[in-house]
Design an enzyme around this catalytic site. Structure first.
Site, PDB file in Angstrom:
ATOM      1  N   TYR A 155     -17.167  -3.639  -2.508  1.00 60.63           N
ATOM      2  CA  TYR A 155     -15.969  -3.074  -1.875  1.00 60.63           C
ATOM      3  C   TYR A 155     -15.836  -3.574  -0.443  1.00 60.63           C
ATOM      4  O   TYR A 155     -14.769  -4.035  -0.025  1.00 60.63           O
ATOM      5  CB  TYR A 155     -16.033  -1.544  -1.913  1.00 60.63           C
ATOM      6  CG  TYR A 155     -14.829  -0.859  -1.297  1.00 60.63           C
ATOM      7  CD1 TYR A 155     -13.684  -0.641  -2.059  1.00 60.63           C
ATOM      8  CD2 TYR A 155     -14.844  -0.435   0.024  1.00 60.63           C
ATOM      9  CE1 TYR A 155     -12.578  -0.012  -1.505  1.00 60.63           C
ATOM     10  CE2 TYR A 155     -13.738   0.192   0.590  1.00 60.63           C
ATOM     11  CZ  TYR A 155     -12.612   0.399  -0.183  1.00 60.63           C
ATOM     12  OH  TYR A 155     -11.510   1.019   0.375  1.00 60.63           O
ATOM     13  N   LYS A 159     -12.908  -6.079   0.979  1.00 62.00           N
ATOM     14  CA  LYS A 159     -12.030  -5.674   2.079  1.00 62.00           C
ATOM     15  C   LYS A 159     -12.136  -6.645   3.256  1.00 62.00           C
ATOM     16  O   LYS A 159     -11.160  -6.870   3.985  1.00 62.00           O
ATOM     17  CB  LYS A 159     -12.358  -4.254   2.512  1.00 62.00           C
ATOM     18  CG  LYS A 159     -11.946  -3.184   1.494  1.00 62.00           C
ATOM     19  CD  LYS A 159     -10.450  -3.198   1.243  1.00 62.00           C
ATOM     20  CE  LYS A 159     -10.004  -2.039   0.372  1.00 62.00           C
ATOM     21  NZ  LYS A 159      -8.532  -2.040   0.133  1.00 62.00           N
ATOM     22  N   THR A 192      -9.471  11.227   0.676  1.00 59.93           N
ATOM     23  CA  THR A 192      -8.700  10.890  -0.516  1.00 59.93           C
ATOM     24  C   THR A 192      -9.595  11.068  -1.748  1.00 59.93           C
ATOM     25  O   THR A 192     -10.816  11.210  -1.629  1.00 59.93           O
ATOM     26  CB  THR A 192      -8.236   9.432  -0.445  1.00 59.93           C
ATOM     27  OG1 THR A 192      -9.401   8.587  -0.381  1.00 59.93           O
ATOM     28  CG2 THR A 192      -7.358   9.188   0.779  1.00 59.93           C
ATOM     29  N   PRO A 193      -9.017  11.055  -2.954  1.00 56.94           N
ATOM     30  CA  PRO A 193      -9.855  11.139  -4.158  1.00 56.94           C
ATOM     31  C   PRO A 193     -10.940  10.075  -4.203  1.00 56.94           C
ATOM     32  O   PRO A 193     -12.064  10.341  -4.649  1.00 56.94           O
ATOM     33  CB  PRO A 193      -8.838  10.967  -5.297  1.00 56.94           C
ATOM     34  CG  PRO A 193      -7.565  11.533  -4.741  1.00 56.94           C
ATOM     35  CD  PRO A 193      -7.580  11.145  -3.282  1.00 56.94           C
TER      36      PRO A 193
END
Length: 262
Positions: A155, A159, A192-193
């Site tokens: 991740y 990014k 956030t989720p």
């Protein structure tokens, strides 16, 4: 200053929930004709109905999907001025994320969505925005691109690729005289989720509850609180508007000072 993007056509990906939905709501408030997309068709239709905007189901990793989507947006709405590439995934929560044990299949899927998905958006969005007279591309990166992330290796690396891609797109568009700015936005910790799932996973790995892990994590944010989605949405709005007409190729963190302390 109401109506800061009146008359603009804006597209926001991954907008069924979380940051994407908050960004979409803020852009709609300021006058944009808004199209929101997500791979979850039912959820994006529900979000669009609540916000009073247009919805399309989309897999951002599909090149044919991007070609069809951009053509549809131009045909139905007369052009495209603002592109917010927000869609992203953390990967399979059931597999390891560290550099030694992460499976290549998970790495590839994360890069397919978070990396190639943004590349395809820019590839097909640039010409559409140029045909509309110019505008702004905002690519959602993360503070994970700015600090080491061995607990979410792919991740963070994906990014970071988004950040670099954004600078290349910015220079390309400037040199081509297309009137298109491109910047990357780097959110910090928003509940956030996706972040909640990360805290649950990290809590289990450390033998504590998700709330206990989150409380410990909070100590590393100098401003002392998790941020609200609107904090990011306001930054995106600025970059989408003509107020930022001389800002391009920048990686802008909105993180409560997190990257200052790491």
């Amino acid at each position: 200053m109401a109506g800061r993007i009146d008359g603009k056509v804006a597209l926001v990906t991954g907008a069924a929930q979380g940051l994407g939905r908050a960004i979409a709501a803020r852009l709609a408030e300021e006058g944009a004709t808004l199209i929101i997309t997500d791979i979850n068709g039912g959820a994006i239709e529900s979000a669009a109905a609540a916000l009073g905007v247009h919805a399309m189901t989309q897999d951002v990793a599909s090149e044919q999907g991007w070609q069809a989507l951009v053509a549809d947006v131009e045909a139905r709405f007369g052009g495209l001025h603002i592109l917010v590439n927000n869609a992203g995934i953390e990967g399979d929560p059931a597999v390891a994320k560290d550099p030694e044990n992460a499976p290549i299949e998970d790495w590839n899927r994360i890069f397919e969505v978070n990396g190639a998905g943004v590349f395809l958006a820019c590839k097909y969005g640039i010409s559409a925005i140029a045909r509309s007279g110019g505008g702004s591309i905002i690519n959602m990166s993360s503070v994970a691109s700015m600090v080491p992330t061995p607990f979410i290796t792919a991740y963070g690396a994906a990014k970071a690729a988004v950040e670099h891609l954004s600078r290349s797109v910015a220079l390309h568009c400037a040199q081509a005289g297309q009137g298109i700015r491109c910047n990357s936005v780097h959110p910090g910790q928003v509940r956030t989720p996706m972040l909640n799932k990360l805290f649950e996973r990290m809590g289990r790995a450390n033998g504590v509850s998700a709330d206990a892990f989150a409380a410990e994590f909070l100590k590393g944010i100098p401003m002392g609180r998790f941020q609200d989605p609107v904090d990011i949405a306001n930054l995106v709005l600025f970059l989408a508007s003509d107020e930022s007409r001389y800002v391009t190729g920048q990686a802008i963190a909105c993180d409560g000072g997190f990257t200052l302390a790491h």
